[in-house]
Design an enzyme around this catalytic site. Sequence first.
Site, PDB file in Angstrom:
ATOM      1  N   ASP A  37      21.822  25.399  42.783  1.00  0.00           N
ATOM      2  CA  ASP A  37      21.251  25.856  41.513  1.00  0.00           C
ATOM      3  C   ASP A  37      20.009  25.014  41.236  1.00  0.00           C
ATOM      4  O   ASP A  37      19.684  24.111  42.011  1.00  0.00           O
ATOM      5  CB  ASP A  37      22.279  25.693  40.383  1.00  0.00           C
ATOM      6  N   VAL A  61      15.705  29.296  44.550  1.00  0.00           N
ATOM      7  CA  VAL A  61      15.764  30.315  45.596  1.00  0.00           C
ATOM      8  C   VAL A  61      14.431  30.988  45.890  1.00  0.00           C
ATOM      9  O   VAL A  61      14.267  31.599  46.950  1.00  0.00           O
ATOM     10  CB  VAL A  61      16.822  31.400  45.260  1.00  0.00           C
ATOM     11  N   ASN A  87      23.442  34.971  44.376  1.00  0.00           N
ATOM     12  CA  ASN A  87      23.766  35.252  42.980  1.00  0.00           C
ATOM     13  C   ASN A  87      22.669  34.842  42.008  1.00  0.00           C
ATOM     14  O   ASN A  87      22.540  35.437  40.934  1.00  0.00           O
ATOM     15  CB  ASN A  87      25.061  34.518  42.602  1.00  0.00           C
ATOM     16  N   TYR A 158      13.461  43.430  35.784  1.00  0.00           N
ATOM     17  CA  TYR A 158      14.841  43.135  36.197  1.00  0.00           C
ATOM     18  C   TYR A 158      15.436  44.326  36.936  1.00  0.00           C
ATOM     19  O   TYR A 158      16.040  44.176  38.010  1.00  0.00           O
ATOM     20  CB  TYR A 158      15.684  42.798  34.969  1.00  0.00           C
ATOM     21  N   LYS A 162      16.562  44.369  40.917  1.00  0.00           N
ATOM     22  CA  LYS A 162      17.955  44.597  41.314  1.00  0.00           C
ATOM     23  C   LYS A 162      18.104  45.870  42.154  1.00  0.00           C
ATOM     24  O   LYS A 162      18.983  45.950  43.018  1.00  0.00           O
ATOM     25  CB  LYS A 162      18.847  44.653  40.074  1.00  0.00           C
TER      26      LYS A 162
END
Length: 265
Positions: A37, A61, A87, A158, A162
Site C-alpha cells: 500500500d 502501483v 486491488n 473511475y 474499471k
Amino acid sequence: MKRLHHKTALITGAARGIGESIARTFHQEGARVILSDIRDEEGKGLAKELGEMACYTHLNVKNEGEWQLVYEKLLLEFGGLDILINNAGITGFMETKGPFDAENPDMESFEEVLRVNLNGTVLGCKYAIPLMRRKGHGSIINISSRSGLVGIPGAAAYAASKAAVRNHTKSVALLCAEKGYEIRCNSIHPAAIMTPMWDAMLGEGEVRDKIIKEVERGIPLRHFGSPRDVAFAALYLASDESKYVTGIELNVDGGILAGLEARPE
C-alpha cells in the site's frame, strides 16, 4: 488442509477496506501474505497484527520502478508468486480536484485515476506473470467494479478505468492460456460494499444515514455488502477449487446488475 496452504499472495491496497479483508481471509486460509500500500503505518500495523506468514512492503502501483523492487523482493525471498490481488484503486474524488463528468473533465485528474486503477493493474499483471511461471502456476485477480460494466455520469474516469481493468483481465487470461502458462486471470466486480471509499459520497450523521437508506432501496438484497463478501469471492478464485475458471467477471453486488426490480413498496 487450509485452502491456500503453502501459497504466496501479494495484495495491493491492503491497508484497509477490501484489500485488508482479503489479506485477513487469505492469512486465515494458510497463505503467506505480502501486504502492499502507500498507507505505510496502517499496512505495517496490519502485518504486525497478523504476525507470522505476513509482511508489508510499500508499493505505489502507478510507478513501475516500485513494481520492479517488489518483483526483486518476491523473487529473492519467496522464489516467485502464486496469487496476485490487484486491488489498489482510487475514485479520484478525494485524491484529485476533478470534476469527472464527460462534459467537463479535468484531464490531469482523469489521467491520475487511470494511472492508478488501470496502469497499476497492467503493471501488476506484467510482473506477476514471470513470477508465477517460476512456480508453474498462478492466479491473478483484478478488482474491477460494477462501474466497469455500466456508465457512471459523474465518475467517468473511475468507470472507464474499471471497464479497462475488466477487458485487460480477459486479454491476460487468453494470453496465458495461448502460451500454455498455468496462470488464470479473473475479475471481481463489487458494488455497494461498505468501505472507506464511500465516505466522500455518504457524508456524516443524519445525512449519512439518509443516503445509506436511499442506496439500500436500490439493492435487491436491501443492504450494503461487506469487504468480507468480496474476500470470499477472491478466496474461491485464488484457490485450486477454481482451476478451470479463467477470464470471468464475478459480480458481488447484492443483485444490482441482475436488473431492476418491480417490488411494490
